[in-house]
Design a protein around this motif. Structure first.
Motif, PDB file in Angstrom:
ATOM      1  N   MET A 135       0.837  -1.209   0.000  1.00 21.20           N
ATOM      2  CA  MET A 135       0.000   0.000   0.000  1.00 21.20           C
ATOM      3  C   MET A 135       0.865   1.248   0.000  1.00 21.20           C
ATOM      4  N   ALA A 136       1.715   1.363   1.012  1.00 15.83           N
ATOM      5  CA  ALA A 136       2.676   2.469   0.994  1.00 15.83           C
ATOM      6  C   ALA A 136       3.585   2.304  -0.211  1.00 15.83           C
ATOM      7  N   SER A 188       2.554   2.075  -3.228  1.00 16.91           N
ATOM      8  CA  SER A 188       2.147   2.877  -4.382  1.00 16.91           C
ATOM      9  C   SER A 188       2.769   4.256  -4.394  1.00 16.91           C
ATOM     10  N   SER A 189       3.528   4.588  -3.370  1.00 12.29           N
ATOM     11  CA  SER A 189       4.013   5.969  -3.297  1.00 12.29           C
ATOM     12  C   SER A 189       5.195   6.229  -4.208  1.00 12.29           C
ATOM     13  N   PHE A 226     -13.459 -15.398   6.837  1.00 11.07           N
ATOM     14  CA  PHE A 226     -14.409 -15.079   5.772  1.00 11.07           C
ATOM     15  C   PHE A 226     -15.464 -16.181   5.644  1.00 11.07           C
ATOM     16  N   ILE A 240     -19.524 -16.033   6.422  1.00 10.75           N
ATOM     17  CA  ILE A 240     -20.606 -16.392   5.505  1.00 10.75           C
ATOM     18  C   ILE A 240     -21.563 -17.354   6.197  1.00 10.75           C
ATOM     19  N   MET A 279     -23.741 -15.484   8.422  1.00 12.27           N
ATOM     20  CA  MET A 279     -24.786 -14.776   7.682  1.00 12.27           C
ATOM     21  C   MET A 279     -25.927 -15.721   7.315  1.00 12.27           C
ATOM     22  N   ASP A 322     -27.940 -16.357  10.314  1.00 12.43           N
ATOM     23  CA  ASP A 322     -28.820 -15.218  10.602  1.00 12.43           C
ATOM     24  C   ASP A 322     -30.120 -15.326   9.834  1.00 12.43           C
ATOM     25  N   TRP A 378      -0.654 -18.751  -4.492  1.00 11.57           N
ATOM     26  CA  TRP A 378      -0.593 -17.372  -4.989  1.00 11.57           C
ATOM     27  C   TRP A 378       0.603 -16.620  -4.423  1.00 11.57           C
ATOM     28  N   PHE A 430     -24.898  -5.710  17.454  1.00 11.90           N
ATOM     29  CA  PHE A 430     -25.219  -6.833  16.575  1.00 11.90           C
ATOM     30  C   PHE A 430     -25.410  -6.335  15.151  1.00 11.90           C
ATOM     31  N   ARG A 463     -22.982  -6.963  11.722  1.00  8.69           N
ATOM     32  CA  ARG A 463     -23.466  -7.531  10.461  1.00  8.69           C
ATOM     33  C   ARG A 463     -23.231  -6.571   9.310  1.00  8.69           C
ATOM     34  N   ALA A 489     -19.748  -6.409   8.317  1.00 10.17           N
ATOM     35  CA  ALA A 489     -19.389  -7.680   7.689  1.00 10.17           C
ATOM     36  C   ALA A 489     -19.824  -7.715   6.235  1.00 10.17           C
ATOM     37  N   TYR A 490     -21.039  -7.241   5.932  1.00 13.35           N
ATOM     38  CA  TYR A 490     -21.507  -7.249   4.536  1.00 13.35           C
ATOM     39  C   TYR A 490     -20.625  -6.357   3.677  1.00 13.35           C
ATOM     40  N   THR A 504     -17.299  -8.060   3.151  1.00 18.93           N
ATOM     41  CA  THR A 504     -17.370  -9.206   2.239  1.00 18.93           C
ATOM     42  C   THR A 504     -17.254  -8.725   0.801  1.00 18.93           C
ATOM     43  N   THR A 552     -13.713  -7.307   0.114  1.00 19.83           N
ATOM     44  CA  THR A 552     -12.723  -8.390   0.019  1.00 19.83           C
ATOM     45  C   THR A 552     -12.832  -9.101  -1.315  1.00 19.83           C
ATOM     46  N   PHE A 588      -6.596  -8.535  -7.503  1.00 18.36           N
ATOM     47  CA  PHE A 588      -5.222  -9.019  -7.477  1.00 18.36           C
ATOM     48  C   PHE A 588      -5.065 -10.369  -8.139  1.00 18.36           C
ATOM     49  N   PHE A 602      -5.077   3.213  -7.140  1.00 21.28           N
ATOM     50  CA  PHE A 602      -5.099   4.022  -5.925  1.00 21.28           C
ATOM     51  C   PHE A 602      -5.416   5.469  -6.206  1.00 21.28           C
ATOM     52  N   HIS A 611     -15.973  -3.315  13.044  1.00 23.57           N
ATOM     53  CA  HIS A 611     -16.042  -4.764  13.183  1.00 23.57           C
ATOM     54  C   HIS A 611     -15.039  -5.252  14.220  1.00 23.57           C
ATOM     55  N   ILE A 615      -2.278   7.021   3.900  1.00 24.34           N
ATOM     56  CA  ILE A 615      -1.801   6.395   2.665  1.00 24.34           C
ATOM     57  C   ILE A 615      -2.691   6.761   1.499  1.00 24.34           C
ATOM     58  N   LEU A 635      -1.477  10.104  -1.916  1.00 23.04           N
ATOM     59  CA  LEU A 635      -1.056   9.582  -3.208  1.00 23.04           C
ATOM     60  C   LEU A 635      -1.574  10.505  -4.305  1.00 23.04           C
TER      61      LEU A 635
END
Lengths: 80, 121
Positions: free
Chosen positions: A1-2, A4-5, A37, A41, A44, A47, A78, B16, B20, B23-24, B27, B30, B37, B51, B70, B117, B121
């Protein structure tokens, strides 16, 4: 991240990211993230009422673990 | 029963919901980042271009704040689950307060650094 500078920094990082220790740390973080992750899920889905029985809970737990292992292996590929 | 002082909102139901919600958001973010990538192995120009885009900065800011929310709630949950009088005796509450303070500090450093950061930039 840094990263990209500056162009220079990126190419240094290209070296730095090849060191085994750093690769291991990155892989460990990605694996943990993968498990978190998948478990998220699952939360969720819980829920919204799916897999709320005993057998449902156990099945979804195993699926989560297996999926995380798969993602963890893929992260290893990877990173390396 | 702990006094509701270290949590993000003093209301369990609101925590709560925040958990959630963050988290959504995370998700989706991510999935986006992993996809980026994975499918475009970026060299420096592509990474810098990503960036530099303002929408990316805003979305990443949202993700960073979501991580902070979170993580605050999550670390509070872990603290109240494990740092209890049963294991630590009389010092459980101050110890948990210290632990929560540490977590919030790390949280803040993370948010501040990410904002720095993104916008330098």
């Amino acid at each position: 991240m840094a990263v990209s500078s500056e162009t220079n920094f990126l190419h240094i990082q290209e070296e730095w990211l090849k060191t085994p220790l750093i690769q291991f740390v990155v892989w460990a973080c990605l694996s943990g993230l993968a498990y978190h992750f998948c478990a998220g899920i699952r939360h969720m889905l819980l829920d919204f009422g799916y897999f709320e029985s005993i057998s449902g809970g156990q099945i979804s737990a195993w699926v989560t673990i297996i999926f995380s292992i798969i993602l963890s292996v893929l992260s290893g590929v990877w990173v390396w | 029963m702990v006094a509701q002082v270290g949590s993000l909102s003093r209301n369990g139901l609101l925590d709560f919901v925040f958990q959630r919600l963050s988290a959504y958001i995370l998700t989706l973010y991510t999935a986006f980042i992993v996809g980026f990538f994975l499918f475009t192995k970026p060299d420096y120009e592509e990474l810098a271009a990503l960036f530099a885009a303002t929408p990316f900065k805003w979305v990443t800011l949202l993700a960073v704040l979501s991580v902070a929310v979170h993580a605050w709630i999550g670390t509070w949950i872990i603290g109240t689950d494990y740092i209890r009088p049963f294991s630590f005796g009389r010092f459980a509450a101050p110890l948990r307060g210290l632990y929560q303070l540490g977590c919030v500090s790390l949280n803040f450093v993370y948010v501040a650094w990410c904002i720095h950061i993104l916008w330098s930039l």
